[in-house]
Each structure stands twice: as structure tokens, then as C-alpha cells.
Write an enzyme that holds these catalytic residues in place. Structure first.
Site, PDB file in Angstrom:
ATOM      1  N   GLU A 119      -9.616 -14.535   3.540  1.00  0.00           N
ATOM      2  CA  GLU A 119      -8.520 -14.430   4.510  1.00  0.00           C
ATOM      3  C   GLU A 119      -7.524 -13.369   4.071  1.00  0.00           C
ATOM      4  OE1 GLU A 119      -6.864 -18.399   4.496  1.00  0.00           O
ATOM      5  OE2 GLU A 119      -8.868 -19.287   4.641  1.00  0.00           O
ATOM      6  N   LYS A 121      -3.865 -12.184   3.021  1.00  0.00           N
ATOM      7  CA  LYS A 121      -2.652 -12.852   2.550  1.00  0.00           C
ATOM      8  C   LYS A 121      -1.513 -12.321   3.404  1.00  0.00           C
ATOM      9  CE  LYS A 121      -0.139 -14.553  -1.417  1.00  0.00           C
ATOM     10  NZ  LYS A 121       1.085 -14.727  -0.692  1.00  0.00           N
ATOM     11  N   ASP A 123       1.991 -11.535   4.867  1.00  0.00           N
ATOM     12  CA  ASP A 123       3.262 -11.306   4.190  1.00  0.00           C
ATOM     13  C   ASP A 123       4.397 -11.691   5.131  1.00  0.00           C
ATOM     14  OD1 ASP A 123       5.005 -10.576   2.271  1.00  0.00           O
ATOM     15  OD2 ASP A 123       4.639  -8.425   2.395  1.00  0.00           O
ATOM     16  N   LYS A 320      -3.986  -9.641  -4.945  1.00  0.00           N
ATOM     17  CA  LYS A 320      -2.905  -8.880  -4.304  1.00  0.00           C
ATOM     18  C   LYS A 320      -3.176  -7.369  -4.312  1.00  0.00           C
ATOM     19  CE  LYS A 320       0.996 -10.483  -3.764  1.00  0.00           C
ATOM     20  NZ  LYS A 320       2.024 -11.302  -4.368  1.00  0.00           N
ATOM     21  N   CYS A 414      18.810  28.471   7.241  1.00  0.00           N
ATOM     22  CA  CYS A 414      17.532  28.198   6.584  1.00  0.00           C
ATOM     23  C   CYS A 414      17.692  28.407   5.076  1.00  0.00           C
ATOM     24  CB  CYS A 414      16.460  29.131   7.142  1.00  0.00           C
ATOM     25  SG  CYS A 414      14.894  28.989   6.239  1.00  0.00           S
ATOM     26  N   CYS A 438       9.944  34.260   7.844  1.00  0.00           N
ATOM     27  CA  CYS A 438      10.533  33.344   6.859  1.00  0.00           C
ATOM     28  C   CYS A 438       9.447  33.024   5.827  1.00  0.00           C
ATOM     29  CB  CYS A 438      11.009  32.074   7.562  1.00  0.00           C
ATOM     30  SG  CYS A 438      11.445  30.721   6.445  1.00  0.00           S
TER      31      CYS A 438
HETATM   32  S1  IVH Z   1      -3.119 -21.075   1.396  1.00  0.00           S
HETATM   33  C1  IVH Z   1      -3.111 -24.670  -1.049  1.00  0.00           C
HETATM   34  N1  IVH Z   1      -3.714 -18.878   2.696  1.00  0.00           N
HETATM   35  O1  IVH Z   1       1.081 -17.457   0.314  1.00  0.00           O
HETATM   36  C2  IVH Z   1      -2.959 -23.248  -0.720  1.00  0.00           C
HETATM   37  N2  IVH Z   1      -1.523 -19.090   1.837  1.00  0.00           N
HETATM   38  O2  IVH Z   1       1.440 -17.959  -2.533  1.00  0.00           O
HETATM   39  C3  IVH Z   1      -1.794 -22.985   0.118  1.00  0.00           C
HETATM   40  N3  IVH Z   1      -0.072 -17.179   2.351  1.00  0.00           N
HETATM   41  O3  IVH Z   1       3.175 -20.196   0.652  1.00  0.00           O
HETATM   42  C4  IVH Z   1      -1.653 -21.626   0.619  1.00  0.00           C
HETATM   43  N4  IVH Z   1      -1.537 -16.014   3.481  1.00  0.00           N
HETATM   44  O4  IVH Z   1       2.850 -18.801   2.721  1.00  0.00           O
HETATM   45  C5  IVH Z   1      -2.763 -19.543   2.024  1.00  0.00           C
HETATM   46  N5  IVH Z   1      -4.394 -16.996   3.893  1.00  0.00           N
HETATM   47  C6  IVH Z   1      -3.441 -17.666   3.240  1.00  0.00           C
HETATM   48  C7  IVH Z   1      -2.141 -17.157   3.073  1.00  0.00           C
HETATM   49  C8  IVH Z   1      -1.205 -17.893   2.355  1.00  0.00           C
HETATM   50  C9  IVH Z   1      -0.291 -16.061   3.041  1.00  0.00           C
HETATM   51  C10 IVH Z   1       1.209 -17.519   1.704  1.00  0.00           C
HETATM   52  C11 IVH Z   1       1.668 -18.915   2.006  1.00  0.00           C
HETATM   53  C12 IVH Z   1       1.945 -19.565   0.693  1.00  0.00           C
HETATM   54  C13 IVH Z   1       1.917 -18.436  -0.258  1.00  0.00           C
HETATM   55  C14 IVH Z   1       1.335 -18.907  -1.557  1.00  0.00           C
END
Ligand code: IVH
Length: 676
Positions: A119, A121, A123, A320, A414, A438
Site C-alpha cells: 500500500e 504510505k 502522508d 519510507k 539585465c 545578451c
Molecule cells: S497501517 C497497525 N497503512 O502511518 C498498523 N498506516 O506510522 C496501523 N499510514 O498512523 C497503520 N498509510 O496514519 C497503515 N497504508 C497505510 C498507511 C498508514 C499511512 C499512517 C497512519 C499511521 C501511521 C503509522
């Protein structure tokens, strides 16, 4: 990543981190970038590990998480909202995978290759939604993971969050976990209009999402473009119904809960690394900010076996991306003169690492932008470098502005040739009117001429062009073709061998193509695509020169503005001389044949297109094939000669197979089109 040398330094660091945490979580207005905070936090953890007796109970490591703001009602999460452990490189990602394998083996649960839900992450801001009997009854922030803030009224304004779940098979109580984000385009629009109104702007979409959700007045939240993407569930009595996390996400989708398109399943470490890399490539094109990939062991049994360590699951990891933002200080502001005379203010920065590279300059775009952002020399600023985009100054940290700083004043002349600058109506940029007289514009236009997509003169980089002009060896692109070995080898850092190589590259570039040559001229508004159109449609440079504005406007994708720019370029004496000088210096390209209808390569060939093509749209493919004389039809019959099948081709492909019509792929198509 350092270590505090004294207890006093340590206490100072605790203080600094607490101050930044407050700016971030409570005020939604940070002074340092996340990555910098992370680095300070790592120093804190390392110091505490080495000197445990120094640890103070106000250290950020000693609290569960931040206090919810007291402006909202507090709510207890039915299941805690946890966090994720991070890795930042492939080695640590590999170590995570090996730990999984080892633990599962120890538990006698070894699976050959571990399957993951992969998935993005997101932001943004974590959100827990509670549905009772399918109705949305609560939206809450993460808070400290146990207790969050009740932001139901605001959450109800987010259009993509259903107030009522779809379907029948819905548990009495369901907690859905996900992230609220502000799309990048909405963020840009919001910041622009906030500035016009004199309201507070946000440093990035995440702060904007957080700030918007923590409004006390939901009518304000309602005006902000927010989106929600689910990544899991909290409490439900449904987990017995599923074997895998990915099934849960699919089920959520069926209930009308948004799940992002980039979510998928995969197996093994190498597929995780591939996914991470692909996501990183896509990152700049996505309309939401993501800061990494998340991999979760897909099988729920395995998840149970692996369990948790403090606040994070052992079965998941966030891999990350390098941070795209950092803060630094503007040491100076210069203006740069571009190829077409545009004057661009540039911030000279105290060097800082952003997105994995050291950045020393950032564009300030134009005068209006500087005024809008009120950027001054000495300011501490957020710098952003996303993908291949030129680093830019996003926001000033006003609290850190040194006393007595002055607003930046654009020069009126300039900086290179001294001509009076002018600002065309309807344009935001100031321009130098001197053209190739120029030196800056001359240098930039020769750099463009030599660049890879233009004449592709290998080894003729920006520095060398500057040297050649400064030494008086060339005054125009055509002069390149008269350089001698002794002239070049006399330059600094150029030996005989490199001079010979450069001369060869210059000579090789004489044999080019018409589109490259047109592009190399550096006509305003004429990029590669327009150069290609001009070449394909008009075939010769003479025909292009002889075209009227009206004729140019008839060509595909050329509007009145571009037509005017092309016409003006070719109807200018100096430009005519430049072209003649280049042709006289030996530049040649293959003649583009005037094809008569009878000689077209795909004459009398009937083709059907089906499925998705990756490099061009179906209508572009159709036009291209028709130009080669093909008949492009919509349905497959025994008269069809070829079916071009892209991905996900359906019934037409099946029909072709049943009629034994030859099926070809996109590579075949591209090969045909390259005959044009
Ligand atoms: S799962 C038990 N999946 O990252 C696991 N979190 O560092 C719970 N976040 O507070 C989190 N994308 O707000 C999960 N695909 C994703 C995510 C995700 C962003 C954020 C989430 C969490 C933080 C954790």
C-alpha cells in the site's frame, strides 16, 4: 545522527523536540521538516539508550503520544490506533523480511514466500471512522492512539466518506481506519486563494489536511478539498470472515469506502522492492502526497502469530522514501537570465539534503511569487524537491526572520547585458529584450541547441559552452562547427583526447533529423512534440518558413499563440541568417518523402485496435495508422488483416482468434508508426 555529549545538551534537545512537536501537532505550522525532526528524535533515542539515567519524564520518548487538543471532545478508540515501524533502505527492508521468515519458522508457520498487502504510505492525518448498523456515527483523530479527538462534524463534510455503508452484510459496529489527505491540486488552489484573502497558508498538503480537520467550524472544513483512503479496520466482529487483510480492503471497497488504486498484493522481498521503486517513480504524478510504501503480511493468521511489539505490529513495515522537504537559510537572491530572456529569481541556499541530493539553489519563479511568499535574504525557508522538478522555496518560517531584513527588489536591468528589462502584458515574468546580443541568452540557446533531445552533442555540457563563449571561440551555434582541436584543447580541463572526442561529437551531430533541428532552434513555445508536427506535416524547412500564420494554425495541436510564435521566428532576418549559417556549416537530415497515396506502406490494410495501449491513446494510434494508409475499423471480421491487442483486450481479441485473424501487439504498432 549524533549523540548528546552532556546532560545539559540532552535536556536542551528534549526541549527543542517538545517545541517542534507542539508546532506540528497543535498549531499545524511546523518550523522544521519531518525528516529533520526524525533525525533529532533518533539522536534523542540514541542518547537515552546510552545514558538511561538522564531520561526525563517530559522527554517525547516517554509519552504515549501527543495530547489531544481540548477544543474537541475526547473519544476512546475501541481498538487502539497503532503506528508502524520504518525502514529507509533496501538492507533494512531485507532485514525486516528475514525477521519475519525467522519468526514464522520458529512458530512452525513457514510459508515459502510471504504474501503482502502493498500500500502507499499516505502522508495525511490518520482517521478512525465508526459505523453503527452501517451509519457513520463518529470520526476521530488518532490522538495518543487510545484517546483521540471527536471530529465527526468535520468528517461528515468529506464527500468521499459514505454516511451510510452500502450492502447488507454489515456488522453492528465497525471501525474503519485510514488517512485523510488534501490532493495536491486542491492544496495549490487553496494556498493561492488563502494568500489573496490574506489568510494563513500551509507548508504542505499534510499540514493543510490536518489544519482543515481540526477546524472548530465544520463549514470551513466543508470548503476544503479533502479525501479519505482506508487501509484497515479496527473493531468489528468480521475478522473471522476473512483470511487475508487484502480481502478486508476489498470488502471495504464494496461498502463504498475509498481504497486507493495503488493498493495491491504481492509475494516475497523482491516484489516488495519493485513495488517500492515503481511507487517512487509514480510519486510525482499522483495527486496526493505519499511518503513511502507500507507492506503488511496479508494472511491474518500469520499476523496473529507475529503480534505486536509495543505500539507497532511486527507484521507490517513502512518503507519510507527520501524526504522531499527540508528547511534551510537563504544566503542570497540572484536573478538568472533564461534562453528566451526570462528573468528568474533564484535563492542561493545554505546547502541542504532534499530527496537524497544536496540542494544549493531553489527557484523563486518570478517577482509575484516572491512578493506573495514574502521571501527575503536571511530567511529560514521550507525547500521542496519532488521527483525531477527543480527545487523550490515553499514557505518562509516568519518566526525565524532576522531583524532588519529587507523585501527583495527586482532589478530593472539585465544582470548580464545591462539592457532595461520589460514585463510583457499578461505575463508574470520580466524579460531581457536583447535576444542573442545578451551573453546569457546566447549561452542558454547554445546549451539548448547541444542538448540531448536537440542536436545531442555528447560531451558539450553547460560549463563547456560557457568556457567557449567566454574565451571568444564561438558566438553562435553555427560557430561550433568551425572549432579546431587546438582551440578546444587550450581550454581549462580539456586535453587533446577530450578535444578530439568533442570534435567528433560535433561532427556526428551534423547528421540529424528535421524535428531535432527545429527543436534545437529554440523557438518559443516549440517543444519536441510541436517540432515533430511541423516536420511531419510540412516536410521541409523551406515549407515551414513559407507558411502563413493561418496555415500553421491548421496543423494538429497548433493554436494561434504557437502559430504566431513560429511565424514570427521564421520571419525575422537574424533568425533566417542563423538557419542559413547552420545549414552552411554542414547540418543535414534525411529528406522526408512526400508520400503519394498509392505508395503508403499500409495501403489496403484493415486494422482493428483493442485494449489499452501504454504509449499513446487509441485515437492517436488510429490517426497514425490512417496516415500510413491503413483502414482502421471498429469491429473484427474476416476482412480484418490485423488486430492490435493492448492490455485487457476483451471480446475483439477473442473474435480475432476465432476467425484466425493475425493478432499483433503494441510493439508492432510502434514499429509501423515509426515509418512515418
Ligand atoms: S497501517 C497497525 N497503512 O502511518 C498498523 N498506516 O506510522 C496501523 N499510514 O498512523 C497503520 N498509510 O496514519 C497503515 N497504508 C497505510 C498507511 C498508514 C499511512 C499512517 C497512519 C499511521 C501511521 C503509522
Amino acid at each position: 545522527m549524533g549523540l548528546c555529549q552532556s546532560q545539559q545538551d540532552y535536556l536542551q534537545l528534549v526541549d527543542t523536540l517538545n517545541r517542534h512537536a507542539h508546532r506540528y501537532y497543535v498549531l499545524d505550522d511546523p518550523e522544521i521538516a519531518d525528516a529533520e525532526y526524525d533525525q533529532l528524535y533518533q539522536t534523542l533515542l540514541k542518547t537515552e539508550e546510552k545514558h538511561p539515567h538522564w531520561i526525563t519524564d517530559i522527554s517525547p520518548s516517554q509519552r504515549v503520544a501527543d495530547q489531544p487538543s481540548d477544543a474537541f471532545k475526547q473519544v476512546q478508540h475501541k481498538t487502539p490506533m497503532l503506528s508502524l515501524n520504518n525502514v529507509f533502505n533496501e538492507t533494512d527492508m531485507g532485514a525486516f523480511y528475514q525477521r519475519l521468515v525467522k519468526r514464522l519458522e520458529q512458530a512452525d508457520m513457514h510459508t515459502d514466500t510471504i504474501r503482502f498487502s502493498a500500500e502507499p504510505k499516505f502522508d495525511g492525518l490518520a482517521l478512525s471512522l465508526t459505523y453503527e448498523h452501517g451509519r457513520l456515527v463518529q470520526g476521530a483523530t488518532r490522538g495518543d492512539g487510545q484517546i483521540g479527538e471527536d471530529i465527526t462534524h468535520n468528517v461528515r463534510t468529506i464527500a468521499s466518506i459514505p454516511l451510510q455503508l452500502l450492502g447488507d452484510d454489515i456488522p453492528d459496529t465497525l471501525e474503519i481506519r485510514g488517512e485523510v489527505v488534501m490532493p495536491k491540486d486542491g492544496f495549490e488552489r487553496y494556498n493561492k486563494s488563502a494568500e489573496q484573502r490574506g489568510d494563513k497558508t500551509f507548508a504542505n498538503p499534510r499540514n493543510a489536511a490536518a489544519g482543515s480537520l481540526r477546524q472548530l467550524d465544520p463549514r470551513i472544513t466543508a470548503q476544503r478539498p479533502l479525501e479519505f483512503y482506508a487501509y484497515g479496520i479496527g473493531l468489528s466482529n468480521m475478522t473471522d470472515h476473512f483470511d487475508n487483510h487484502s480481502q478486508i480492503l476489498n470488502w471495504l471497497k464494496s461498502l463504498a469506502i475509498p481504497v486507493h488504486d495503488s493498493v495491491t498484493t504481492l509475494a516475497g522481498l523482491s516484489e516488495c522492492v519493485d513495488y517500492y521503486q515503481q511507487l517512487q517513480t509514480k510519486r510525482a504524478d499522483l495527486n496526493i502526497d505519499i511518503d513511502g510504501a507500507v507492506f503488511k503480511v496479508d494472511n491474518l493468521n500469520l499476523q496473529n502469530t507475529l503480534g505486536f511489539i509495543t505500539k507497532a505490529p511486527r507484521w507490517a513495515i513502512a518503507y519510507k522514501f527520501p524526504a522531499e522537504e527540508a528547511t534551510t537559510i537563504i544566503e542570497n537572491i540572484d536573478v538568472q537570465v533564461g534562453r528566451t530572456g526570462s528573468i528568474t529569481p533564484v535563492a542561493r541556499l545554505k546547502p541542504v539534503t532534499v530527496g537524497g541530493v544536496t540542494v544549493t539553489n531553489a527557484t523563486l519563479h518570478n517577482e509575484d511569487e516572491i512578493k506573495r511568499k514574502d521571501v527575503r535574504i536571511g530567511d529560514t525557508v521550507f525547500v521542496r524537491r519532488a521527483g525531477d522538478v527543480i527545487p523550490e522555496v515553499v514557505k518562509v518560517v516568519k518566526q525565524k526572520r532576522p531583524a532588519g531584513s529587507q523585501a527583495f527588489v527586482m532589478p530593472t536591468q539585465c544582470p548580464v547585458c545591462g539592457s532595461d528589462l520589460y514585463k510583457p502584458q499578461d505575463e508574470a515574468v520580466w524579460r531581457c529584450p536583447a535576444g542573442l546580443a545578451c551573453d546569457a541568452q546566447k549561452k542558454e540557446s547554445i546549451k539548448h541547441f547541444a542538448s540531448r533531445k536537440a542536436m545531442d552533442i555528447d560531451g558539450l555540457g553547460d560549463k563547456l559552452v560557457d568556457q567557449l563563449i567566454d574565451a571568444g571561440l564561438i558566438d553562435s551555434a553555427a560557430d561550433l562547427y568551425h572549432l579546431t582541436e587546438s582551440q578546444i584543447s587550450g581550454l581549462e580541463r580539456m586535453g587533446q583526447k577530450s578535444a578530439q572526442n568533442l570534435l567528433k561529437a560535433i561532427k556526428d551531430s551534423q547528421q540529424t533529423t528535421l524535428p531535432r533541428f527545429i527543436y534545437a532552434l529554440g523557438i518559443r513555445e516549440v517543444g519536441e512534440a510541436t517540432a515533430l508536427t511541423l516536420a511531419n506535416e510540412l516536410k521541409t524547412i523551406e515549407a515551414i518558413e513559407a507558411s502563413s500564420r493561418e496555415e500553421l494554425q491548421q496543423l494538429p495541436d497548433i493554436g494561434p499563440v504557437v502559430a504566431q510564435k513560429i511565424w514570427a521566428y521564421f520571419n525575422n532576418d537574424a533568425n533566417q541568417q542563423t538557419i542559413q549559417a547552420l545549414l552552411d556549416s554542414g547540418i543535414r537530415w534525411p529528406v522526408i518523402e512526400q508520400q503519394d497515396a498509392d505508395n503508403l506502406p499500409l495501403k489496403d490494410v484493415t486494422i482493428v485496435l483493442t485494449g489499452k495501449l501504454s504509449q499513446l491513446t487509441r485515437s492517436e494510434a488510429k490517426q497514425g495508422l490512417q496516415k500510413l494508409g491503413a483502414q482502421v475499423t471498429g469491429s473484427v471480421s474476416k476482412n480484418t488483416d490485423y488486430v492490435v491487442a493492448g492490455t485487457d483486450a476483451g471480446s475483439k481479441l477473442a473474435k480475432a482468434e476465432s476467425l484466425s485473424v493475425e493478432v499483433v501487439d503494441e510493439d508492432w504498432l510502434m514499429q509501423q508508426l515509426s515509418q512515418q
